[in-house]
Design an enzyme around this catalytic site. Structure first.
Site, PDB file in Angstrom:
ATOM      1  CG  HIS A  17      -2.402  -0.605   1.302  1.00 39.69           C
ATOM      2  ND1 HIS A  17      -3.488  -0.079   0.340  1.00 39.69           N
ATOM      3  CD2 HIS A  17      -2.152  -2.579   1.772  1.00 39.69           C
ATOM      4  CE1 HIS A  17      -4.185  -1.295   0.455  1.00 39.69           C
ATOM      5  NE2 HIS A  17      -3.669  -2.623   1.137  1.00 39.69           N
ATOM      6  CG  HIS A  96      -0.026 -12.395   6.118  1.00 44.83           C
ATOM      7  ND1 HIS A  96       0.856 -12.100   5.441  1.00 44.83           N
ATOM      8  CD2 HIS A  96      -0.891 -12.297   5.249  1.00 44.83           C
ATOM      9  CE1 HIS A  96      -0.083 -11.207   4.233  1.00 44.83           C
ATOM     10  NE2 HIS A  96      -0.474 -11.259   4.389  1.00 44.83           N
ATOM     11  CG  ASP A 337      -7.485 -12.493  -3.915  1.00 44.46           C
ATOM     12  OD1 ASP A 337      -8.253 -11.761  -5.058  1.00 44.46           O
ATOM     13  OD2 ASP A 337      -5.859 -12.574  -4.476  1.00 44.46           O
TER      14      ASP A 337
END
Length: 390
Positions: A17, A96, A337
């Site tokens: 980002h 993650h 996703d």
């Protein structure tokens, strides 16, 4: 590090980002035409969003051809939503990279996956498109990847117990085209299986869950002799490239793990003469080696498979812990996703192109240096490659 390759060298930058992502590509031969289309479209079945990215070339080209100098490319991040990730200020997302990045650097990107995000791969795809264009123009190299499985749904190709790999699967690897792959929303070039994959992905999305899968890639018309002895064997460099893609967890080349269950008498690749080749080049009858022997290309099709885990970020409540070790519940927001596998196909292809391009430049440098020397006439014929005999 953020660089890959030796002579064809790619350096990427950017977080998920930040204001932009991109790359610098060094070692591109001069006078090479730029690809008209850098990106293949993302697959709508594999994601909740479509991302339309414009690549702006900053340097290294004029009038549509390369100058031989470093090529800089940039993509602006237009659809930034850092507020979707405020919960990660308290919780590292399970499976993650939030926790490991913080442990490594002592600071991490405040939103998204930072450098672990698939957004970083835009620079790889842009660089790999340049490599693909050169390889196609100069050597006729074709690189095609496709989805072979999503979750429990896989190509229905079976083989007999005494077959290393089934004929139907090998025929697909030998003949599949990008047009056939992109015709299917899941990028699986088997329509019946593609429909099952699509429904499986949609079901996972409805459950706010995710799925993994595999991508198979084939490289055709690759020149002989690519790959370096020992530490930079071609399959080792390909594995390095593929396992550097986000969410990857496995790699196999040729017959892979199934080949380990067969004796050498059934697994070996016997050589035969190639009557269509004027320099007496040998071919193999089976190619269980996947086009690579001793870490060096033998002229057959190179094929390998890459495993992708389910995306770690899911919109389900998960019992986990905060950064300071307090038990709690994480419920992530944002656009996630349910399956990255269809989106990964172009990334696998372009990373393969970067590897082959780099290895080709290394081999060409060696061959060009050797060509400047007078021919050696004292060697026995068995020590000289047939195509090089005078």
């Amino acid at each position: 590090m953020s660089s890959f390759g030796k002579l064809f060298r790619v350096h990427t930058y950017g977080e998920s980002h930040c204001k932009s992502v991109g790359c610098i590509v060094d070692g591109v031969p001069p006078d090479s035409p730029l690809p008209r289309r850098t990106f293949r479209s993302s697959s709508p079945a594999g994601g909740l969003r479509s991302e339309f990215d414009t690549v702006r070339v900053q340097s290294g080209t004029e009038h549509g051809v390369t100058l031989g100098t470093p090529i800089g490319m940039v993509v602006q991040n237009k659809d930034q939503r850092p507020h979707d990730y405020t919960e990660t200020d308290l919780y590292p997302r399970p499976s993650h990279a939030d926790y490991t990045y913080l442990a490594k650097y002592g600071v991490k990107a405040s939103s998204g996956g930072g450098r672990a995000s698939a957004r970083e791969t835009i620079g790889r795809v842009a660089a790999g498109a340049i490599a693909e264009k050169y390889l196609k123009e100069a050597y006729g190299v074709e690189i095609v990847a496709f989805v072979g499985s999503v979750g429990p749904v896989a190509l229905p190709f079976t083989q007999e117990e005494d077959e290393v790999l089934g004929k139907e699967y090998l025929d697909l690897v030998k003949n599949v085209t990008r047009e056939e792959v992109d015709k299917e929303i899941t990028r699986c070039p088997h329509p019946e299986t593609s429909k099952k994959m699509e429904q499986t992905i949609r079901d996972a999305k409805a459950r706010n869950d995710s799925l993994g899968g595999t991508v198979t890639c084939v490289i055709r018309n690759c020149p002989l002799g690519l790959g370096e002895p020992c530490f930079d064997k071609l399959e080792a460099v390909l594995a390095h490239a593929m396992l550097s893609i986000p969410s990857t967890k496995g790699f196999e080349v040729g017959s892979g793990f199934r080949g380990t269950t067969f004796p050498g008498s059934k697994h070996n690749d016997p050589f035969v003469a190639d009557p269509e080749n004027g320099d007496n080049r040998l071919r193999t009858t089976t190619n269980w080696s996947g086009g690579i022997q001793g870490g060096i290309t033998n002229g057959e099709d190179i094929y390998f498979r890459v495993a992708f885990k389910p995306p770690a970020t899911i919109s389900q409540e998960q019992q986990t812990a905060t950064y300071d070790g307090k038990a709690g519940t994480l419920a992530t927001r944002g656009r996630h996703d349910p399956c990255v596998v269809p989106r990964a196909v172009p990334i696998v292809e372009t990373m393969a192109a970067i590897v082959i391009m780099d290895q080709l430049l290394q081999q060409n440098a060696r061959s060009a240096a050797a060509a400047l020397l007078p021919p050696v006439t004292s060697l026995p014929p068995t020590m000289v490659f047939p195509g090089q005999r005078k």
